[in-house]
Motif scaffolding. Structure first.
Motif, PDB file in Angstrom:
ATOM      1  N   SER A   1      14.769   8.914  -7.355  1.00  0.00           N
ATOM      2  CA  SER A   1      15.969   9.431  -6.557  1.00  0.00           C
ATOM      3  C   SER A   1      15.965  10.158  -5.358  1.00  0.00           C
ATOM      4  O   SER A   1      17.299  10.275  -4.718  1.00  0.00           O
ATOM      5  CB  SER A   1      17.029   9.068  -7.959  1.00  0.00           C
ATOM      6  N   ILE A   2      15.648  10.686  -5.042  1.00  0.00           N
ATOM      7  CA  ILE A   2      15.433  12.070  -4.233  1.00  0.00           C
ATOM      8  C   ILE A   2      14.674  11.878  -3.388  1.00  0.00           C
ATOM      9  O   ILE A   2      14.404  12.755  -2.871  1.00  0.00           O
ATOM     10  CB  ILE A   2      15.128  13.361  -4.926  1.00  0.00           C
ATOM     11  N   ASP A   3      13.240  11.094  -3.407  1.00  0.00           N
ATOM     12  CA  ASP A   3      12.037  10.642  -2.553  1.00  0.00           C
ATOM     13  C   ASP A   3      13.159  10.705  -1.236  1.00  0.00           C
ATOM     14  O   ASP A   3      13.291   8.798  -1.367  1.00  0.00           O
ATOM     15  CB  ASP A   3      11.115  10.184  -3.506  1.00  0.00           C
ATOM     16  N   LYS A   4      12.814  11.086  -0.566  1.00  0.00           N
ATOM     17  CA  LYS A   4      13.632  10.276   0.869  1.00  0.00           C
ATOM     18  C   LYS A   4      12.425  10.069   1.925  1.00  0.00           C
ATOM     19  O   LYS A   4      12.532   9.179   2.736  1.00  0.00           O
ATOM     20  CB  LYS A   4      13.723  12.011   2.118  1.00  0.00           C
ATOM     21  N   THR A   5      11.168   9.055   1.435  1.00  0.00           N
ATOM     22  CA  THR A   5       9.612   9.367   2.039  1.00  0.00           C
ATOM     23  C   THR A   5      10.460   7.846   2.494  1.00  0.00           C
ATOM     24  O   THR A   5       9.874   7.524   3.971  1.00  0.00           O
ATOM     25  CB  THR A   5       8.200   9.416   1.454  1.00  0.00           C
ATOM     26  N   PRO A   6      10.296   6.849   1.159  1.00  0.00           N
ATOM     27  CA  PRO A   6      11.131   5.564   1.629  1.00  0.00           C
ATOM     28  C   PRO A   6      12.165   5.796   3.061  1.00  0.00           C
ATOM     29  O   PRO A   6      11.867   4.192   3.877  1.00  0.00           O
ATOM     30  CB  PRO A   6      11.405   4.437   0.630  1.00  0.00           C
TER      31      PRO A   6
ATOM     32  N   ARG B   1       6.738  -0.182 -11.502  1.00  0.00           N
ATOM     33  CA  ARG B   1       6.049  -0.929 -10.375  1.00  0.00           C
ATOM     34  C   ARG B   1       6.918  -1.950 -10.290  1.00  0.00           C
ATOM     35  O   ARG B   1       8.064  -2.653  -9.064  1.00  0.00           O
ATOM     36  CB  ARG B   1       4.989  -1.266 -10.559  1.00  0.00           C
ATOM     37  N   LEU B   2       7.331  -2.543 -11.202  1.00  0.00           N
ATOM     38  CA  LEU B   2       8.613  -3.705 -10.668  1.00  0.00           C
ATOM     39  C   LEU B   2       9.845  -3.135 -10.082  1.00  0.00           C
ATOM     40  O   LEU B   2      10.651  -4.242  -9.432  1.00  0.00           O
ATOM     41  CB  LEU B   2       9.227  -4.028 -12.762  1.00  0.00           C
ATOM     42  N   ALA B   3      10.365  -1.995 -10.212  1.00  0.00           N
ATOM     43  CA  ALA B   3      11.589  -1.541 -10.077  1.00  0.00           C
ATOM     44  C   ALA B   3      10.890  -1.469  -8.355  1.00  0.00           C
ATOM     45  O   ALA B   3      12.108  -1.705  -7.591  1.00  0.00           O
ATOM     46  CB  ALA B   3      11.433  -0.616 -10.634  1.00  0.00           C
ATOM     47  N   TRP B   4      10.157  -1.116  -7.590  1.00  0.00           N
ATOM     48  CA  TRP B   4      10.078  -1.518  -6.505  1.00  0.00           C
ATOM     49  C   TRP B   4      10.277  -2.882  -5.614  1.00  0.00           C
ATOM     50  O   TRP B   4      10.334  -2.583  -4.846  1.00  0.00           O
ATOM     51  CB  TRP B   4       8.575  -0.532  -6.426  1.00  0.00           C
ATOM     52  N   ASP B   5       9.136  -3.719  -6.598  1.00  0.00           N
ATOM     53  CA  ASP B   5       9.538  -5.053  -5.658  1.00  0.00           C
ATOM     54  C   ASP B   5      11.158  -5.611  -6.150  1.00  0.00           C
ATOM     55  O   ASP B   5      11.816  -5.942  -4.893  1.00  0.00           O
ATOM     56  CB  ASP B   5       8.510  -6.181  -6.753  1.00  0.00           C
ATOM     57  N   TRP B   6      11.702  -5.177  -7.263  1.00  0.00           N
ATOM     58  CA  TRP B   6      13.554  -5.474  -7.403  1.00  0.00           C
ATOM     59  C   TRP B   6      13.792  -4.662  -5.902  1.00  0.00           C
ATOM     60  O   TRP B   6      14.968  -5.397  -5.421  1.00  0.00           O
ATOM     61  CB  TRP B   6      13.446  -5.210  -8.712  1.00  0.00           C
TER      62      TRP B   6
ATOM     63  N   ILE C   1      12.554   7.194   5.579  1.00  0.00           N
ATOM     64  CA  ILE C   1      11.711   7.662   7.324  1.00  0.00           C
ATOM     65  C   ILE C   1      10.609   6.601   7.076  1.00  0.00           C
ATOM     66  O   ILE C   1      10.745   6.516   8.040  1.00  0.00           O
ATOM     67  CB  ILE C   1      10.814   9.037   6.510  1.00  0.00           C
ATOM     68  N   ALA C   2       9.613   5.693   5.919  1.00  0.00           N
ATOM     69  CA  ALA C   2       8.981   4.675   6.907  1.00  0.00           C
ATOM     70  C   ALA C   2       9.843   3.157   7.211  1.00  0.00           C
ATOM     71  O   ALA C   2       9.340   2.516   6.968  1.00  0.00           O
ATOM     72  CB  ALA C   2       8.383   4.726   5.067  1.00  0.00           C
ATOM     73  N   GLY C   3      11.249   3.932   6.799  1.00  0.00           N
ATOM     74  CA  GLY C   3      12.148   2.409   7.178  1.00  0.00           C
ATOM     75  C   GLY C   3      12.141   1.619   5.648  1.00  0.00           C
ATOM     76  O   GLY C   3      13.187   0.559   6.274  1.00  0.00           O
ATOM     77  N   LEU C   4      12.025   2.185   4.974  1.00  0.00           N
ATOM     78  CA  LEU C   4      13.057   1.405   3.554  1.00  0.00           C
ATOM     79  C   LEU C   4      13.797   1.582   3.555  1.00  0.00           C
ATOM     80  O   LEU C   4      14.729   3.320   2.814  1.00  0.00           O
ATOM     81  CB  LEU C   4      11.790   0.980   2.722  1.00  0.00           C
ATOM     82  N   LYS C   5      14.640   1.697   3.425  1.00  0.00           N
ATOM     83  CA  LYS C   5      16.415   2.099   3.395  1.00  0.00           C
ATOM     84  C   LYS C   5      17.103   1.349   2.576  1.00  0.00           C
ATOM     85  O   LYS C   5      16.516   0.297   1.953  1.00  0.00           O
ATOM     86  CB  LYS C   5      18.206   1.573   4.572  1.00  0.00           C
ATOM     87  N   GLY C   6      17.733   2.116   1.127  1.00  0.00           N
ATOM     88  CA  GLY C   6      19.134   1.872   0.384  1.00  0.00           C
ATOM     89  C   GLY C   6      18.180   1.787  -1.366  1.00  0.00           C
ATOM     90  O   GLY C   6      18.780   0.785  -1.863  1.00  0.00           O
ATOM     91  N   LEU C   7      16.729   2.188  -1.175  1.00  0.00           N
ATOM     92  CA  LEU C   7      16.506   2.170  -1.976  1.00  0.00           C
ATOM     93  C   LEU C   7      16.537   3.143  -2.868  1.00  0.00           C
ATOM     94  O   LEU C   7      16.445   2.785  -4.224  1.00  0.00           O
ATOM     95  CB  LEU C   7      14.630   2.379  -2.563  1.00  0.00           C
ATOM     96  N   ARG C   8      16.618   5.153  -2.787  1.00  0.00           N
ATOM     97  CA  ARG C   8      16.802   4.691  -3.466  1.00  0.00           C
ATOM     98  C   ARG C   8      18.389   5.259  -4.200  1.00  0.00           C
ATOM     99  O   ARG C   8      17.902   5.614  -5.839  1.00  0.00           O
ATOM    100  CB  ARG C   8      17.336   6.984  -2.679  1.00  0.00           C
TER     101      ARG C   8
ATOM    102  N   SER D   1       0.837  -1.141  -0.553  1.00  0.00           N
ATOM    103  CA  SER D   1       0.293  -0.366   0.143  1.00  0.00           C
ATOM    104  C   SER D   1       1.229   1.490   0.005  1.00  0.00           C
ATOM    105  O   SER D   1       0.396   2.407  -0.741  1.00  0.00           O
ATOM    106  CB  SER D   1      -1.211   0.383   0.992  1.00  0.00           C
ATOM    107  N   PHE D   2       2.196   1.188   0.865  1.00  0.00           N
ATOM    108  CA  PHE D   2       2.904   2.432   0.547  1.00  0.00           C
ATOM    109  C   PHE D   2       3.219   2.151  -0.529  1.00  0.00           C
ATOM    110  O   PHE D   2       3.366   3.361  -1.208  1.00  0.00           O
ATOM    111  CB  PHE D   2       4.179   2.149   1.891  1.00  0.00           C
ATOM    112  N   LEU D   3       4.129   1.557  -1.225  1.00  0.00           N
ATOM    113  CA  LEU D   3       4.777   1.789  -2.417  1.00  0.00           C
ATOM    114  C   LEU D   3       3.265   2.152  -3.373  1.00  0.00           C
ATOM    115  O   LEU D   3       3.592   3.215  -4.036  1.00  0.00           O
ATOM    116  CB  LEU D   3       5.327   0.514  -3.144  1.00  0.00           C
ATOM    117  N   VAL D   4       2.149   1.903  -3.567  1.00  0.00           N
ATOM    118  CA  VAL D   4       1.212   2.397  -4.328  1.00  0.00           C
ATOM    119  C   VAL D   4       1.098   3.954  -4.229  1.00  0.00           C
ATOM    120  O   VAL D   4       0.433   4.050  -5.005  1.00  0.00           O
ATOM    121  CB  VAL D   4      -0.090   1.739  -4.300  1.00  0.00           C
ATOM    122  N   ASP D   5       0.988   4.188  -3.063  1.00  0.00           N
ATOM    123  CA  ASP D   5       1.089   5.785  -2.295  1.00  0.00           C
ATOM    124  C   ASP D   5       1.913   6.661  -3.552  1.00  0.00           C
ATOM    125  O   ASP D   5       1.874   7.582  -3.402  1.00  0.00           O
ATOM    126  CB  ASP D   5       1.037   5.587  -1.284  1.00  0.00           C
ATOM    127  N   ARG D   6       2.927   5.746  -3.279  1.00  0.00           N
ATOM    128  CA  ARG D   6       4.656   6.099  -2.980  1.00  0.00           C
ATOM    129  C   ARG D   6       4.230   6.872  -5.406  1.00  0.00           C
ATOM    130  O   ARG D   6       4.768   8.240  -5.894  1.00  0.00           O
ATOM    131  CB  ARG D   6       5.865   6.083  -3.119  1.00  0.00           C
TER     132      ARG D   6
END
Length: 820
Positions: A180-185, A264-269, A187-194, A142-147
């Motif tokens: 690549s600049i969105d820091k919301t993940p 969408r695949l980028a998020w799962d990856w 803050i939400a505890g999903l580190k290292g995605l950017r 749900s969080f990634l769909v929101d983003r």
């Protein structure tokens, strides 16, 4: 050892690297992307079959696919069918027949018992985000769909926002810049995605290939994974499909849906890359299990019961038609009125025929065969006034007929538009909005009161003209070339008129007055207002199509050209344009000042009949609208059309269940309860069956789109509907969110389907009844894949009506017919 066990036996630290052939990847991407149905934006929101992309599957296999890709059912819940059996809505004979057809040997009481304890759990394929939801215990998907939605509403904005991001790059590349600049993940505890997002290639297909390979997907898993991910953001994927649709109509290609898939695949990856080895292993096992999982016999039983639900209604409908007596004569009608085939017209047509003895009503698609782009005076581009399956053939300009008047009206429009823009900027500005509320807020009190009480009332699509009523009354379409609008070239007018008359079955016995009645809807504070307008006119009111068609058919030179072909319009036949407001059931006539004195008495009689028919129709619709009995029904209907708090200004096409193409005498005097699309068709006059082919490939298909949109929104409003109207927030003028986040919502709101106590729309596939030779229909079915898919795979039911008006056969698929 099977494949699932082999995956389970791998150590958690093992990461299988699969080679994916380029051809397999391209095929999987193309297949998954084309399964997404388009969703039109709010400015011309039209009904779309959300199952459009899977029509090549049988109804039952589509249910399997939807369960795996979206966790979505294709039927009502078991409890709904139990209630239908208990109430008699599903009768015993229909249930017995449906069970026998499905090779299920059970009695009614045993079926009810199984439905009562049925565990209708759909076997949805896993996503990496969904798996982490289970292992980590929070709503990552749900969080990634929101983003994604937060980014998409800015990227696809069509003019709501004052500022838009740079659109010079592709959809995927633009998202990469944002992600690549969105820091919301973080803050939400999903580190290292950017950093992972930033490192991906800008080319979406290359990115998909690298991510799929990295995640160890096999070639035979690609479609399942891509389908699952696209359906998790079905709203924005559907809007991307709409963008691609526009290119495809021009014979061009577009990869917008693939780019959304890459996002969408980028998020799962990225989640997979940052997951533990154990979590990666769990996902690989879940994928392997999903490939070999089956739903069992409960799904077949549920579909058999649904078939009985439909069969019960079909039997009742066919019984009514077969009891009809042929009372038609050849006397000249007192008047004729052509209405759109829209189901709302069926109620009004019955009322009009009762109000004016000798009146003949005719059903035809509400654009009247005039596929036009209508360009308002002073505008560069116009509205596409034709079915979305077509490209407009002509550009029609609006004019007052006088150059000086045109300039004055254009000037008034520009001032009005500039004033509105300045007012909007003041109201919505980051700083000025506070002063606006403090200083001018009370100025809106009178408007709130008048809107609430329904003191002022607009007509259908009042903003399309952009000028006051006095000026709008001076404007009319012109058939001539005007500025950039092509008009209708003289040499093409006769062909167009001949096609119109043939399609409307107006080739003989014309009345002295013939009204072409378009339709539109009146409502306020309704983002989906265009969805209540004419779908055959691209989600706009049909007044411009009616006026253009009338101008063409009244043109002496066109009539002379038709006469040379042997197609005679009597000298005393006058065509008149009208507009049926489906919310208020009022009909207004246009340009009546040009009607000669010889027809004035008949015009007066017609106007009175239209008024009486409106009153009758409002009374019939009142019960479903739950109108108060202590006030005038007419007053309440008119008030609700201007009530900004009204969530149900009208029921639209709720209840649509049948499409009948036959002479009007086959349905006249039968109360079809506003549930049937009625298209006039005379097989004997259609020697080449060209009109039959047009009906089966266009109006019938569009009617099925409408029917299946209502169907899908009813059986699964979460996936294919748009939820609760009271929670809607408009985003980018493109669509709505339900609340402040989540995916773009498609389809219909719950208030358009349910009155708070019961369903108003019964989800049934469209029942098509055509009076035409079986061999002619078979030839058309065989020659058009999209029609064959709908019929052979059970998305539409087709019945044959013989030359005596009796229905006895039903299409069984593969060119075969069975007794009904």
């Amino acid at each position: 050892m099977n494949a699932i066990q082999a995956v389970k036996d791998l150590p958690a630290s093992a990461s299988a690297v699969m080679h994916i052939p380029a051809e397999a990847l391209e095929k999987a991407i193309a297949t998954s992307c084309v399964r997404i149905a388009p969703c039109w934006p709010l400015k011309h929101f039209v009904a779309v079959n959300p199952y459009f992309g899977i029509a090549d599957k049988s109804f039952l296999s589509a249910a399997e696919w939807l369960g795996q890709s979206a966790g979505s059912p294709l039927t009502l819940a078991p409890t709904e069918y139990i209630e239908a059996i208990d109430s008699g809505r599903i009768d015993d004979a229909a249930l017995t027949a449906a069970l026998k057809a499905a090779n299920i040997d059970e009695r009614t009481d045993a079926v009810v018992a199984r439905l009562t304890v049925m565990d209708a759990e759909l076997n949805q394929a896993p996503s990496m985000a969904g798996l982490l939801d289970e292992t980590r215990g929070w709503a990552i998907e749900s969080f990634l769909v929101d983003r994604i939605s937060h980014w998409a509403m800015a990227h696809f904005d069509e003019g709501q926002a004052d500022w838009r991001p740079d659109l010079g790059t592709s959809i995927f590349a633009a998202w990469k810049t944002f992600a690549s600049i969105d820091k919301t993940p973080n803050i939400a505890g999903l580190k290292g995605l950017r950093p992972l997002f930033n490192a991906l290639p800008d080319d979406p297909q290359q990115a998909i290939a690298e991510m799929a390979t990295d995640m160890g997907l096999s070639a035979d898993q690609l479609e399942m994974v891509f389908d699952r991910l696209l359906m998790s953001i079905n709203g924005w994927a559907s809007y991307a499909r709409y963008i691609a649709w526009g290119f495809e109509l021009k014979g061009e290609s577009n990869d917008s849906v693939m780019q959304v898939l890459a996002i969408r695949l980028a998020w799962d990856w990225a989640l997979w890359k940052t997951a533990t080895a154990e979590e990666q292993h769990q996902w690989a096992v879940a994928l392997a299990e999903a490939q070999g999982r089956e739903n069992g016999d409960w799904l077949a039983l549920l579909h058999a019961v649904h078939n009985a639900y439909e069969l019960s209604w079909q039997t009742d409908l066919v019984g009514k038609l077969n009891a009809q007596k042929d009372d038609g004569g050849d006397t000249r009608p007192a008047a004729q009125a052509v209405f759109c085939i829209d189901v709302r017209s069926e109620v009004y047509r019955r009322a009009l025929e009762a109000a004016m003895p000798g009146m003949e009503t005719i059903g035809f698609a509400g654009f009247f065969g005039a596929a036009i782009e209508y360009v308002p005076l002073g505008a560069e581009d116009g509205a596409l006034q034709c079915p979305v399956l077509l490209n407009p053939g002509f550009e029609i300009a609006e004019s007052s007929g006088d150059a000086d008047k045109n300039e004055k009206i254009i000037g008034a429009k520009r001032i009005s538009e500039a004033t509105r823009a300045a007012w909007y900027a003041l109201k919505m500005g980051a700083i000025s909005s506070f002063a606006f509320v403090e200083t001018l807020g009370l100025g809106f009190a009178s408007k709130l009161i008048t809107d609430t009480l329904g003191v002022t009332r607009p007509g259908p699509n009042p903003a399309e003209r952009g000028v006051g009523k006095d000026m709008a009354d001076k404007l009319a379409p012109t058939l001539e070339h005007y500025h950039n609008a092509t008009g209708i070239p003289v040499e093409e007018r006769v062909d167009l008129a001949a096609g119109m008359l043939g399609g409307m079955t107006l080739t003989s016995n014309l009345a002295r007055l013939v009204v072409l009645t378009g339709h539109g809807s009146t409502s306020v504070n309704n983002p989906h207002a265009s969805g209540l307008d004419c779908g055959a006119c691209g989600g706009h009111a049909g007044d411009s199509n009616a006026r253009v068609s009338v101008m063409l058919l009244n043109d002496p030179e066109v009539r002379a050209g038709l006469a040379e072909r042997g197609q005679i319009i009597p000298d005393d036949t006058i065509f008149v344009a009208g507009l049926h407001d489906t919310t208020t059931d009022e009909v207004v006539l246009f340009d009546t000042c040009g009607i000669p004195d010889s027809h004035r008495d008949e015009l007066k009689q017609l106007k009175q009949a239209l008024k009486t028919a409106g009153e009758t129709t409002r009374r019939e619709r009142a019960a479903k609208l739950n109108l108060r009995s202590d006030v005038s029904i007419t007053e309440e209907v008119l008030a609700r059309s201007n009530d900004w708090s009204q969530v149900r200004p009208e029921w639209g096409l709720a209840g649509c269940a049948a499409f009948i193409a036959a002479p009007r005498k086959r349905t006249q005097n039968i109360n079809l309860d506003g549930r049937a699309f009625l298209h006039n068709y005379d097989a004997e006059a259609d020697s080449e069956k060209a009109i039959l082919e047009l009906i089966m490939t266009a109006p019938m298909v569009v009617a099925s789109w409408i029917n299946l949109q209502y169907y899908a929104s009813t059986v699964d409003n979460v996936t294919f509907g748009c939820g609760d109207k009271t929670l809607h927030n408009v985003v980018g003028k493109v669509g709505v969110l339900e609340g402040h986040g989540g995916d773009l919502r498609t389809g219909l709101s719950w208030q358009s389907l349910h009155d708070g106590e019961k369903l108003i729309h019964e989800p049934m596939r469209l029942n098509v009844i055509i009076e035409a030779p079986i061999d002619a229909m078979n030839k058309i079915i065989a020659g058009h894949d999209h029609v064959r898919h709908l019929l052979d795979h059970g998305w539409v039911h087709l019945f044959h009506m013989d030359g005596d008006g009796k229905v006895a056969k039903k299409y069984a698929g593969g060119g075969e017919w069975a007794e009904f």
